[in-house]
Design a protein around this motif. Structure first.
Motif, short mmCIF file in Angstrom:
data_model
loop_
_atom_site.label_atom_id
_atom_site.label_comp_id
_atom_site.label_asym_id
_atom_site.label_seq_id
_atom_site.Cartn_x
_atom_site.Cartn_y
_atom_site.Cartn_z
N THR A 145 0.94 -1.18 0.18
CA THR A 145 0.07 -0.03 -0.12
C THR A 145 0.50 1.46 -0.02
O THR A 145 0.31 2.34 -0.28
N HIS A 146 2.26 1.11 -0.03
CA HIS A 146 2.85 2.35 -0.04
C HIS A 146 3.27 2.71 -1.44
O HIS A 146 3.36 1.89 -2.38
N ARG A 147 3.73 3.90 -1.67
CA ARG A 147 4.03 4.35 -2.80
C ARG A 147 5.68 4.85 -3.14
O ARG A 147 6.16 4.92 -2.23
N CYS A 148 5.88 4.38 -4.42
CA CYS A 148 7.39 4.80 -4.70
C CYS A 148 7.23 5.58 -5.97
O CYS A 148 6.36 5.57 -6.84
N ILE A 149 8.51 6.35 -6.35
CA ILE A 149 8.55 6.88 -7.66
C ILE A 149 9.89 6.29 -8.30
O ILE A 149 10.97 6.36 -7.58
N CYS A 150 9.77 6.13 -9.54
CA CYS A 150 11.33 6.12 -10.33
C CYS A 150 11.11 7.44 -11.24
O CYS A 150 10.14 7.45 -12.10
N ILE A 151 12.24 8.22 -11.10
CA ILE A 151 12.12 9.42 -11.92
C ILE A 151 13.40 9.19 -12.83
O ILE A 151 14.65 8.72 -12.51
N PHE A 152 13.22 9.82 -14.05
CA PHE A 152 14.20 9.74 -15.01
C PHE A 152 15.13 11.17 -14.91
O PHE A 152 14.73 12.03 -14.02
N GLU A 153 15.90 11.48 -15.72
CA GLU A 153 16.80 12.40 -15.56
C GLU A 153 15.93 13.81 -15.69
O GLU A 153 16.16 14.86 -14.78
N SER A 154 14.90 14.12 -16.49
CA SER A 154 13.93 15.22 -16.26
C SER A 154 13.46 15.42 -14.86
O SER A 154 13.32 16.57 -14.36
N GLY A 155 13.08 14.24 -14.28
CA GLY A 155 12.45 14.45 -12.97
C GLY A 155 13.39 14.87 -11.94
O GLY A 155 13.12 15.59 -10.93
N ILE A 156 14.44 14.16 -12.01
CA ILE A 156 15.88 14.59 -11.10
C ILE A 156 16.18 15.86 -11.34
O ILE A 156 16.49 16.43 -9.94
N ALA A 157 16.11 16.60 -12.27
CA ALA A 157 16.31 18.02 -12.31
C ALA A 157 15.34 18.87 -11.72
O ALA A 157 15.67 19.99 -11.19
N LYS A 158 14.14 18.28 -11.32
CA LYS A 158 13.10 18.98 -10.57
C LYS A 158 13.28 18.87 -8.96
O LYS A 158 12.33 19.27 -8.41
N MET A 159 14.09 18.00 -8.52
CA MET A 159 14.29 17.46 -6.95
C MET A 159 15.12 18.42 -6.37
O MET A 159 16.30 19.02 -6.96
N ARG A 160 15.01 18.62 -5.13
CA ARG A 160 15.77 19.31 -4.37
C ARG A 160 16.20 18.45 -2.94
O ARG A 160 15.11 17.84 -2.25
N ARG A 161 17.28 18.49 -2.74
CA ARG A 161 17.69 17.60 -1.61
C ARG A 161 17.49 18.24 -0.16
O ARG A 161 17.98 19.40 -0.09
#
Length: 196
Positions: A145-161
């Protein structure tokens, strides 16, 4: 499994969602460093939605899910203290909206989504990336019931650590509380390298 990317619902995950990832504290030879991620090189094809010619990052909706997906997987028979000492739990937030293929709930219809037959799901990921999506939203195969995401390079570019939390308190053998809980619930023993 040949359902097409356009047959899958597309969701837009608004900016500001929090995701968790377990990754190495220090990059090893060949690792790709990007926006706070330490990733395997492109083309390794070792995980469910890996791409033959691009990088991918996997994240989970909670700390326990991130641990179950990486360290305390159902096929794991043990985990070493050294493995835990080399890793950290990292918090990421998407700074911009992510467009994701939504595969949640499709596992019943397409069991291959949770199988170890990765070439099928890797081909699917390749088709989603070509469709200009940032990644895939899916149900955890390790934590129901928990969610995960796999992000590609375009998604990685939108992330902040954000926060980076060692799984083992530096200079000690004290484990992070989420590690203790995941080890107990998964019944995967943590062994010292001298015990092997």
């Amino acid at each position: 499994m040949h359902f097409l990317p356009q047959e899958t619902p597309i969701v837009e995950l608004p900016a500001g969602a929090t995701w968790f990832r377990v990754q190495r504290i220090k990059a090893i030879s060949g690792s790709v460093r990007k926006r706070g991620f330490i990733l395997p090189p492109a083309g390794i094809l070792a995980a469910r939605f890996d791409l033959p010619d691009g990088i991918t990052a996997y994240l989970a909706d909670s700390e326990p899910t991130a641990l179950y997906e990486t360290v305390f997987r159902r096929e794991a028979t043990s985990c070493t203290l050294l493995q835990l000492t080399e890793r950290q739990l990292v918090v990421f937030t998407n700074a911009k909206a992510l467009r994701l293929a939504d595969l949640r709930g499709q596992e019943e219809k397409y069991p291959a989504l949770h199988s170890l037959r990765y070439p099928v799901t890797q081909d699917l990921a390749r088709r989603y990336r070509v469709s200009a999506l940032d990644g895939i939203l899916f149900t955890s195969a390790q934590h129901a019931t928990h969610r995960c995401i796999c992000i590609f390079e375009s998604g990685i570019a939108k992330m902040r650590r954000g926060a980076q939390i060692p799984l083992v308190q530096p200079g000690t053998t004290r484990l992070h509380r989420h590690v203790l809980d995941a080890a107990y619930r998964s019944q995967v023993p943590i062994v010292d390298t001298g015990d092997i």
